[in-house]
Design a protein around this motif. Structure first.
Motif, short mmCIF file in Angstrom:
data_model
loop_
_atom_site.label_atom_id
_atom_site.label_comp_id
_atom_site.label_asym_id
_atom_site.label_seq_id
_atom_site.Cartn_x
_atom_site.Cartn_y
_atom_site.Cartn_z
N ALA A 66 0.85 -1.18 0.00
CA ALA A 66 0.00 0.00 0.00
C ALA A 66 0.89 1.24 0.00
O ALA A 66 2.06 1.18 0.36
CB ALA A 66 -0.91 -0.01 1.23
N PRO A 67 0.35 2.37 -0.39
CA PRO A 67 1.13 3.61 -0.36
C PRO A 67 1.40 4.07 1.08
O PRO A 67 0.78 3.58 2.03
CB PRO A 67 0.25 4.60 -1.11
CG PRO A 67 -1.13 4.05 -1.01
CD PRO A 67 -0.99 2.57 -0.99
N SER A 68 2.31 5.03 1.21
CA SER A 68 2.74 5.48 2.54
C SER A 68 1.58 6.00 3.39
O SER A 68 1.52 5.73 4.60
CB SER A 68 3.80 6.57 2.40
OG SER A 68 4.97 6.07 1.82
N PHE A 69 0.66 6.74 2.78
CA PHE A 69 -0.41 7.36 3.58
C PHE A 69 -1.36 6.30 4.15
O PHE A 69 -2.15 6.61 5.06
CB PHE A 69 -1.17 8.41 2.76
CG PHE A 69 -1.97 7.86 1.61
CD1 PHE A 69 -3.27 7.40 1.79
CD2 PHE A 69 -1.42 7.81 0.34
CE1 PHE A 69 -4.01 6.91 0.73
CE2 PHE A 69 -2.16 7.32 -0.73
CZ PHE A 69 -3.45 6.86 -0.54
N MET A 86 12.15 -2.84 6.82
CA MET A 86 10.84 -2.25 6.56
C MET A 86 10.80 -1.69 5.15
O MET A 86 11.81 -1.22 4.61
CB MET A 86 10.59 -1.11 7.56
CG MET A 86 10.62 -1.50 9.03
SD MET A 86 9.07 -2.19 9.61
CE MET A 86 8.03 -0.75 9.64
N LEU A 87 9.64 -1.75 4.54
CA LEU A 87 9.46 -1.12 3.23
C LEU A 87 9.63 0.39 3.35
O LEU A 87 9.34 0.98 4.40
CB LEU A 87 8.07 -1.44 2.69
CG LEU A 87 7.74 -2.91 2.41
CD1 LEU A 87 6.28 -3.03 1.98
CD2 LEU A 87 8.66 -3.47 1.35
N ASP A 88 10.11 1.00 2.30
CA ASP A 88 10.25 2.46 2.31
C ASP A 88 8.90 3.14 2.55
O ASP A 88 8.83 4.19 3.21
CB ASP A 88 10.83 2.93 0.97
CG ASP A 88 12.29 2.54 0.80
OD1 ASP A 88 12.94 2.25 1.83
OD2 ASP A 88 12.77 2.51 -0.35
N ALA A 89 7.84 2.53 2.05
CA ALA A 89 6.51 3.12 2.22
C ALA A 89 6.03 3.04 3.66
O ALA A 89 5.11 3.77 4.05
CB ALA A 89 5.50 2.42 1.30
N ALA A 90 6.64 2.16 4.47
CA ALA A 90 6.24 2.00 5.87
C ALA A 90 7.12 2.78 6.83
O ALA A 90 6.87 2.80 8.03
CB ALA A 90 6.25 0.52 6.26
#
Length: 360
Positions: A110-113, A182-186
């Protein structure tokens, strides 16, 4: 014979001055072993101040170190206000970090937001659920929460080690017991370029303001303070004591869980068994130095963080062990407890005959 007589409620100025005086006394007492180690006291403390405030990098490192201390300090302060003795913030921190890693390493794309709020929520929920068990044992069975929360720290740490050696071990970690990154988005956003300070600081400051408003401006806050003053009287007044304890336990554990989220999602990017150097236990010192005041927790956390970061810098420059920071923190706690005793009670020295007459 010594007799303790209760004092009138202390003024705000005295309540503020007590922790400040305790910190100064701790620094003065710590100078004694430093002198025996052959250090110039003024030079050593100058190096500590420079190491914590002498540059932008040093200052941001101090704020980074203060971030988990603010959250664990709030966890302890809120629980202690209700006389729910949460000594398990260390385990709750690791539970929050474990939940954050479980969600933020690719389980959900999912995206960061979307992913960042989900990681933060899951970490807070994990910490709250860990504290829920001891709280229910206290309210339903009368089990001492000091024992259960303290022992849960070791249980959770062993569980984290098992997970890092097993299903959550990073296959690209060259055999080291650590989780996948962790994913960059997280990841929580950095607040300054090329610095380690991250969005967890914003979460910590918002949490401090939220706890302050909760205690001072809400019905729940009134119930928490009433239960802390006298649970039996609160129960007779119609306050739901059990429900209040459960709410406090969940919020306290969630705050400590957020400290773990900040460390893995904002600072390190992955989970290891040595994630925390004792932030959960240091949070108790922070809460006591702050007099259980949420805004004071921020100030106390900055002081403790500056001691730790400054001691690291001083140690590198002089060769003296940075365990000096632990000594100063321990002395600060003792000084606060002793000064708190004198703040609440007046000591009277009375003769034996007078004491016997008073007893009759």
């Amino acid at each position: 014979m010594i007799r303790f007589e209760p004092r009138e409620p202390a003024s705000l100025s005295r309540l503020v001055l007590v922790p400040v005086a305790a910190a100064l006394v701790a620094l003065a007492l710590a100078a004694i072993p430093m002198a025996f180690a052959g250090l110039n006291i003024f030079k050593a403390y100058g190096l500590m101040a420079t190491g914590a405030f002498g540059s932008l990098f040093a200052f941001t490192e101090m704020l980074t170190r203060a971030t988990p201390l603010i959250l664990t300090g709030l966890a302890a302060a809120l629980a202690f206000r209700a006389k729910l003795w949460n000594i398990g913030a260390e385990g709750q921190l690791y539970a929050g970090a474990l939940a954050a890693v479980a969600v933020g390493t690719g389980v959900i794309d999912a995206p960061s937001f979307v992913l960042i709020p989900l990681v933060v929520f899951c970490g807070a929920l994990a910490g709250g659920l860990v504290m829920l068990g001891p709280t229910l044992l206290k309210t339903r069975l009368g089990v001492d929460e000091v024992v259960t929360t303290l022992l849960l720290n070791f249980v959770i740490l062993l569980f984290v080690q098992m997970m890092l050696e097993g299903p959550m071990k990073d296959p690209m970690g060259m055999g080291w017991p650590q989780s996948e990154p962790m994913l960059d988005a997280a990841a929580l956003p950095k607040l300054m370029a090329r610095m380690r300070i991250h969005g967890g600081l914003i979460i910590a400051l918002v949490a401090a303001l939220g706890v302050y408003l909760l205690l001072k401006r809400t019905v729940w806050g009134f119930e928490i303070r009433a239960v802390g003053e006298n649970a039996n009287a609160a129960r007779h007044a119609g306050i739901p004591v059990t429900a209040t304890f459960i709410r406090v336990g969940l919020i306290s554990g969630a705050l400590a869980g957020l400290a773990g989220v900040g460390e893995v999602a904002g600072l390190k990017g992955y989970l290891t068994a040595d994630l925390s150097p004792g932030f959960g236990y240091s949070g108790i010192v922070v809460a006591m130095l702050a007099g259980l005041n949420p805004i004071g927790v921020v100030v106390a956390a900055l002081f403790i963080a500056s001691i730790f970061v400054g001691a690291d810098s001083m140690s590198r420059a002089t060769g003296v062990s940075n365990y000096l920071a632990d000594l100063i923190v321990a002395m600060s706690l003792i000084s606060v407890l002793v000064s708190g005793l004198f703040l609440r009670f007046r000591i009277r020295f009375v003769g034996q005959r007078h004491a016997e007459g008073a007893a009759k």
